[in-house]
Scaffold this motif. Structure first.
Motif, PDB file in Angstrom:
ATOM      1  N   SER A   1       0.513  -1.438   0.015  1.00 28.70           N
ATOM      2  CA  SER A   1      -0.286   0.104  -0.481  1.00 28.70           C
ATOM      3  C   SER A   1       0.968   0.828   0.161  1.00 28.70           C
ATOM      4  N   ASP A   2       2.260   0.792  -0.440  1.00 29.65           N
ATOM      5  CA  ASP A   2       3.083   2.285  -0.334  1.00 29.65           C
ATOM      6  C   ASP A   2       3.212   3.462   0.977  1.00 29.65           C
ATOM      7  N   THR A   3       2.921   2.209   2.353  1.00 35.56           N
ATOM      8  CA  THR A   3       3.172   2.886   3.262  1.00 35.56           C
ATOM      9  C   THR A   3       4.410   3.285   4.854  1.00 35.56           C
ATOM     10  N   LEU A   4       5.241   1.393   3.882  1.00 36.88           N
ATOM     11  CA  LEU A   4       6.547   1.476   3.709  1.00 36.88           C
ATOM     12  C   LEU A   4       7.242   1.500   2.922  1.00 36.88           C
ATOM     13  N   PRO A   5       8.732   2.331   3.019  1.00 35.74           N
ATOM     14  CA  PRO A   5       9.594   2.056   1.982  1.00 35.74           C
ATOM     15  C   PRO A   5      10.322   0.234   1.614  1.00 35.74           C
ATOM     16  N   PRO A   6      10.749   0.145   0.371  1.00 35.76           N
ATOM     17  CA  PRO A   6      11.428  -0.981   0.471  1.00 35.76           C
ATOM     18  C   PRO A   6      12.037  -1.793   1.744  1.00 35.76           C
ATOM     19  N   LEU A   7      13.665  -0.654   1.725  1.00 37.20           N
ATOM     20  CA  LEU A   7      14.147  -0.684   3.255  1.00 37.20           C
ATOM     21  C   LEU A   7      13.352  -1.294   4.357  1.00 37.20           C
ATOM     22  N   VAL A   8      12.739  -1.160   5.314  1.00 37.67           N
ATOM     23  CA  VAL A   8      12.206  -1.155   6.079  1.00 37.67           C
ATOM     24  C   VAL A   8      11.279  -2.800   6.391  1.00 37.67           C
ATOM     25  N   VAL A   9      10.810  -3.188   5.178  1.00 38.10           N
ATOM     26  CA  VAL A   9      10.464  -3.996   5.102  1.00 38.10           C
ATOM     27  C   VAL A   9      11.482  -5.077   4.335  1.00 38.10           C
ATOM     28  N   ALA A  10      12.683  -4.847   4.528  1.00 44.58           N
ATOM     29  CA  ALA A  10      13.549  -5.594   3.433  1.00 44.58           C
ATOM     30  C   ALA A  10      13.441  -7.438   4.150  1.00 44.58           C
TER      31      ALA A  10
ATOM     32  N   ASP B   1      14.088   7.355  -7.503  1.00 46.90           N
ATOM     33  CA  ASP B   1      13.833   5.730  -5.814  1.00 46.90           C
ATOM     34  C   ASP B   1      14.386   4.818  -5.314  1.00 46.90           C
ATOM     35  N   LEU B   2      15.088   3.900  -5.986  1.00 49.11           N
ATOM     36  CA  LEU B   2      15.540   3.195  -6.822  1.00 49.11           C
ATOM     37  C   LEU B   2      16.805   3.586  -6.244  1.00 49.11           C
ATOM     38  N   LEU B   3      17.138   4.351  -6.649  1.00 50.36           N
ATOM     39  CA  LEU B   3      18.810   4.517  -6.647  1.00 50.36           C
ATOM     40  C   LEU B   3      19.216   4.827  -4.871  1.00 50.36           C
ATOM     41  N   ASN B   4      17.759   5.630  -4.645  1.00 53.28           N
ATOM     42  CA  ASN B   4      17.774   6.488  -3.921  1.00 53.28           C
ATOM     43  C   ASN B   4      17.926   5.172  -1.785  1.00 53.28           C
TER      44      ASN B   4
ATOM     45  N   ARG C   1      15.883  12.576   4.040  1.00 56.97           N
ATOM     46  CA  ARG C   1      15.674  12.920   2.455  1.00 56.97           C
ATOM     47  C   ARG C   1      14.602  12.276   1.817  1.00 56.97           C
ATOM     48  N   SER C   2      15.256  10.925   2.421  1.00 54.44           N
ATOM     49  CA  SER C   2      14.154   9.584   1.695  1.00 54.44           C
ATOM     50  C   SER C   2      12.942   9.170   2.114  1.00 54.44           C
ATOM     51  N   ALA C   3      12.553   9.948   2.981  1.00 53.83           N
ATOM     52  CA  ALA C   3      11.448   9.817   3.785  1.00 53.83           C
ATOM     53  C   ALA C   3      10.003  10.201   3.698  1.00 53.83           C
ATOM     54  N   ARG C   4       9.117   9.977   3.927  1.00 57.10           N
ATOM     55  CA  ARG C   4       7.814   9.764   3.007  1.00 57.10           C
ATOM     56  C   ARG C   4       6.232  10.632   4.293  1.00 57.10           C
ATOM     57  N   SER C   5       6.675   9.935   5.615  1.00 56.22           N
ATOM     58  CA  SER C   5       6.139  10.604   6.365  1.00 56.22           C
ATOM     59  C   SER C   5       7.371  10.212   8.019  1.00 56.22           C
ATOM     60  N   ALA C   6       6.451  10.800   8.502  1.00 54.34           N
ATOM     61  CA  ALA C   6       7.335  10.838  10.187  1.00 54.34           C
ATOM     62  C   ALA C   6       7.319   9.137  10.607  1.00 54.34           C
ATOM     63  N   GLN C   7       6.679   8.160  10.184  1.00 51.35           N
ATOM     64  CA  GLN C   7       6.878   6.910  10.618  1.00 51.35           C
ATOM     65  C   GLN C   7       8.523   6.254   9.868  1.00 51.35           C
ATOM     66  N   ASP C   8       8.387   7.060   8.724  1.00 55.30           N
ATOM     67  CA  ASP C   8       9.733   6.451   7.843  1.00 55.30           C
ATOM     68  C   ASP C   8      11.384   6.672   8.944  1.00 55.30           C
ATOM     69  N   ILE C   9      10.858   8.356   9.430  1.00 62.26           N
ATOM     70  CA  ILE C   9      12.170   8.214  10.360  1.00 62.26           C
ATOM     71  C   ILE C   9      12.058   8.411  11.421  1.00 62.26           C
ATOM     72  N   ASP C  10      10.998   7.680  12.042  1.00 59.85           N
ATOM     73  CA  ASP C  10      11.606   6.844  13.337  1.00 59.85           C
ATOM     74  C   ASP C  10      11.604   5.157  13.003  1.00 59.85           C
ATOM     75  N   MET C  11      11.463   4.888  11.889  1.00 58.68           N
ATOM     76  CA  MET C  11      11.563   3.833  11.670  1.00 58.68           C
ATOM     77  C   MET C  11      13.309   3.251  11.451  1.00 58.68           C
ATOM     78  N   MET C  12      13.558   4.521  10.890  1.00 60.81           N
ATOM     79  CA  MET C  12      14.971   4.827  10.289  1.00 60.81           C
ATOM     80  C   MET C  12      16.268   4.940  11.736  1.00 60.81           C
ATOM     81  N   LEU C  13      15.534   5.462  12.600  1.00 65.25           N
ATOM     82  CA  LEU C  13      16.065   5.957  14.416  1.00 65.25           C
ATOM     83  C   LEU C  13      15.609   4.581  15.037  1.00 65.25           C
ATOM     84  N   GLU C  14      15.013   3.766  15.155  1.00 62.49           N
ATOM     85  CA  GLU C  14      14.701   2.447  15.083  1.00 62.49           C
ATOM     86  C   GLU C  14      16.060   1.525  14.669  1.00 62.49           C
ATOM     87  N   ARG C  15      16.054   1.601  13.419  1.00 55.32           N
ATOM     88  CA  ARG C  15      17.224   0.573  12.692  1.00 55.32           C
ATOM     89  C   ARG C  15      18.680   0.754  13.366  1.00 55.32           C
TER      90      ARG C  15
END
Length: 811
Positions: A21-30, A150-153, A195-209
């Protein structure tokens, strides 16, 4: 079939649904997709069917086959990103396609099969069409699979995270200490993720990683890390006239913007904004003014755009200056080269803006604090000058207290210190100084007004000073009136000095007449004649004759080799005539030297006679000498700002750049403010200019002015615009930092089975082949830069491109 009650499977299926549903980016669900690959394709096929049902209920206008293709395409992309093993994914997809085809209506099954068959092709798939459909359904969301960029990023971010992981494990420290926050790899990872984040959740997930690596970071740490890796300069002021798209912006700035604007709610956004401002203050206190300015410029834009609550943001601007390092402020303010940047920095804080500083200056009682306020006001320049004049125009109140006198005295000081714009008439400056020079005012205020009049060499100023001299003489002749006698005599000293510097016949005559008056109550009037030292009085025959007559009258005489009458006035009279190359003066000085060897008057006369004899040769040498040179510290000036300043002044000359050890590492030749040539190492011309900006080095510079040959060079087509080159160099610097984080200096790379692709914009095939050959033979990026005749940006950019596209991998 997997057990649906398994917690790991449940979490993986949930993340897959959000990814589709495009809610999570690819990296998070890898990791979740990698887990699902270990189970039969039917498990994912069932999940796709369930997901499609929820989507189809939202819009029946989109064919079922488009939803099915979209889902399989999204999973296929995980291999394009190199986020899961490609071989395993390819085999898995064959089974998944067969399962998904069963869900497709008969009439669309052939089309879907053909689309699946084209999935491995570089282009021509239906993905763009499906993406458009998804964007129509969800206009507020940005598709995570929208473009090749987007793929490259995503691939770039994945590589950075893996590199950071390897560095952490290689350190053997387990949990990370605070030093990791300052590393370039960490900063680039954080910036790329933001820069690649699309939502607050993306940033939170990045910090969690990152926390899972042991790097326990909050958003405040992110601002600090990115801030420390911003460029050490800002675009020159002249660039502000250009369209915004032509001005390079540091990639870290966009990252910080997203961290603030993607907050879940306004309160969280304001908290992050406050953290960013605090981080800018830390950069300032640690001596990184340009980085602090860059962050505060972003803060101001966020306020103007309404990204944060304006009232709350203004509250932050009102009080955060309290934590600034006062000594750092003072040092920057004492360096005129830093004033343009410091002015931008001060302007963010309400109390450090011109109006706030003037308000504090009026009330401040401590002398040291007042001196700092004056320094900071001087930094603001023309704006403060206008405010100062506005305050001084107001009438002086009857019985005004010390507060007003001190304030006006400080305002006069500022009016004198801040240069008047060349297009502005000095008339108002003169009127203001005259108004405050009346002897009814306290002596310190009058003293400041005299200092201003001495700089304003106009008829009204001279007339006022002559009148002041006469009024002070009258005051001293009437015992008990006006100022304390000692204070009045000090004012006469200042008036005499100011008139002498005017250099006009009337001003000189006033000083001479006062000096020759010799009244005890006026103080040592003869000593004030020395103020005429160095001036040629020969055009005023009467004045020269008067001074010579006084010189003769005050010359002692000798009897049997003994000086019978020593006169302390003689040295002052000789000093007064020391700049007057006149026959009578020379004869008198020769007599004094002959008769009074060893005396002070003889030493002054001898020095003057020597200057008279060498005057023509000195004048010729000064005329033939080249223009003055400019030198300084590269880190203090900043190379982009230095070069732009020289360019805007239309200067011709050679800038030589030296390391702290004194070795020359660069030369830049300017003609009429434009670049003629540049050299550093093996590089010459524009590429050398870019290299100096891409790899800034500490050291010093010396700019030696030369005769202007700009017209001839321009006719030959050999001059280039410095601003355009500087902006391009600054853009390359920022991209180089990103590329270097991916391919650090000592990284050994190896080719993969992926064919290297061309890099858009790089047309030098020889460079491409040479670089590929060297890196294929295990040459490190540092070695490649040292051996190949190209600037660092082009080399690292190619290596990073091959790394992201999968043609190169870490050995």
């Amino acid at each position: 079939m997997a057990d649906p009650q398994n917690a790991e499977i449940r979490e993986a299926i949930q993340e897959l649904s959000l990814y589709l549903s495009d809610t999570l980016p690819p990296l998070v669900v890898a990791d979740s997709v990698g887990t699902l690959l270990n189970y039969p394709p039917a498990l994912v096929a069932q999940q796709i069917h369930a997901w499609m049902g929820t989507q189809f209920r939202v819009s029946t206008d989109i064919p079922v086959s488009d939803y099915l293709f979209h889902a399989v395409r999204k999973i296929h992309m995980m291999g394009e990103f190199n986020l899961v093993p490609r071989e395993q994914l390819i085999a898995y997809l064959e089974g998944l396609k067969a399962q998904v085809l069963a869900f497709c209506p008969e009439e669309d099954r052939q089309l879907l099969q053909e689309s699946f068959d084209r999935l491995g092709e570089p282009s021509g798939s239906m993905a763009p069409a499906v993406d458009n459909l998804l964007r129509q359904r969800r206009p507020a969301a940005e598709s995570a699979s929208a473009s090749g960029q987007d793929l490259l990023n995503t691939r770039r971010l994945s590589l950075l995270l893996h590199r950071l992981e390897r560095e952490v494990h290689a350190s053997g420290t387990g949990a990370l200490d605070t030093g990791w926050k300052d590393r370039a790899t960490t900063a680039q990872t954080l910036a790329t993720a933001a820069r690649s984040a699309r939502s607050a959740q993306d940033i939170d997930m990045m910090l969690e990683r990152l926390r899972s690596l042991g790097l326990n970071l909050g958003t405040s740490d992110v601002f600090q890390s990115i801030g420390k890796n911003l460029p050490g300069w800002v675009p020159p002021p002249s660039a502000r006239a250009l369209p915004p798209e032509q001005i390079p912006s540091a990639s870290g700035v966009e990252a910080m913007r997203k961290i603030v604007t993607l907050a879940d709610n306004p309160a969280e956004g304001l908290r992050r904004f406050h953290e960013m401002v605090r981080s800018a203050i830390e950069r300032f206190n640690e001596g990184s003014l340009a980085q602090a300015v860059t962050m505060l410029e972003l803060a101001k834009r966020l306020i103007e755009e309404g990204a944060v609550d304006r009232k709350a943001a203004e509250s932050i601007r009102n009080k955060e200056d309290e934590d600034l390092d006062v000594e750092r402020l003072r040092r920057y303010a004492e360096s005129p080269e830093q004033h343009p940047l410091l002015r931008d920095f001060l302007g963010f804080f309400t109390r450090l803006a011109p109006e706030g500083l003037l308000h504090d200056l009026r009330l401040e009682l401590k002398r040291e604090r007042r001196r700092l306020l004056l320094l900071l006001l001087e930094v603001h320049g023309t704006v403060v000058r206008e405010l100062v004049l506005g305050n001084l125009r107001t009438p002086v109140g009857q019985g005004a207290g010390d507060e007003d006198w001190y304030f006006r005295r400080n305002l006069l000081y500022l009016l004198r210190r801040i240069p008047r714009p060349p297009e502005v008439s000095p008339e108002e400056d003169v009127d203001v100084a005259v108004k405050h020079s009346e002897l009814k005012f306290p002596a310190p205020l009058v003293k400041e007004a005299i200092a201003n009049l001495s700089q304003l060499k106009y008829e009204k100023s001279e007339k006022t000073l002559v009148g002041l001299l006469q009024d002070l003489e009258t005051m001293l002749s009437k015992e008990g009136e006006g100022y304390d006698p000692r204070e009045a005599r000090l004012l006469i000293d200042r008036v005499s000095s100011a008139l002498a510097r005017f250099g006009t016949p009337g001003a000189r005559r006033a000083v001479a007449e006062h000096g020759l008056r010799a009244k005890p109550e006026l103080g040592d009037t003869m000593a004030r004649l020395a103020e005429l030292s160095g001036q040629d009085l020969s055009t005023d025959k009467d004045l020269v004759e008067k001074l010579l007559a006084s010189l003769k009258a005050n010359t002692p005489f000798k009897l049997f080799g003994l000086v019978l009458k020593k006169d302390r006035n003689l040295p002052s009279l000789v000093e007064a005539l020391s700049g007057t190359n006149h026959p009578g003066v020379r004869a008198a000085f020769e007599e004094i030297v002959k008769r009074f060897q060893g005396e002070e008057a003889a030493r002054i006369a001898s020095k003057a006679l020597d200057a008279f004899a060498h005057a023509p040769a000195v004048a010729a040498a000064e005329a033939a000498a080249p223009g003055p040179s400019l030198s300084g510290d590269l880190e203090l000036f900043g190379l982009p700002a230095l070069l732009q300043s020289l360019a805007e002044s239309g200067t011709s000359g050679v800038a030589t750049l030296r390391s702290p050890k004194g070795d020359v590492f660069g030369t830049i030749v300017l003609r009429g403010g434009k670049l003629k040539t540049c050299q550093t190492g093996k590089l010459v011309g524009e590429e050398a200019y870019y290299q100096l900006l891409e790899r800034p080095l500490p050291g010093s510079f010396l700019f030696a002015r030369q005769p202007d040959g700009a017209a001839e060079d321009a006719a030959a087509g050999g001059l280039r615009d410095v601003l355009a080159l500087t902006l391009e160099g600054m853009r390359r610097f920022d991209e180089l930092q990103q590329a270097t984080a991916l391919v650090p200096d000592d990284l050994v790379l190896k080719p993969t089975n992926v064919k290297p692709t061309p890099l858009p914009g790089e047309k030098d095939g020889i460079l491409v082949n040479d670089l590929w050959t060297r890196v294929s033979r295990s040459a490190t990026p540092r070695q490649c830069e040292a051996e190949i005749k190209a600037d660092s940006y082009r080399i690292r950019r190619l290596l990073a491109h091959w790394m992201v596209s999968g043609a190169l991998a870490a050995a």
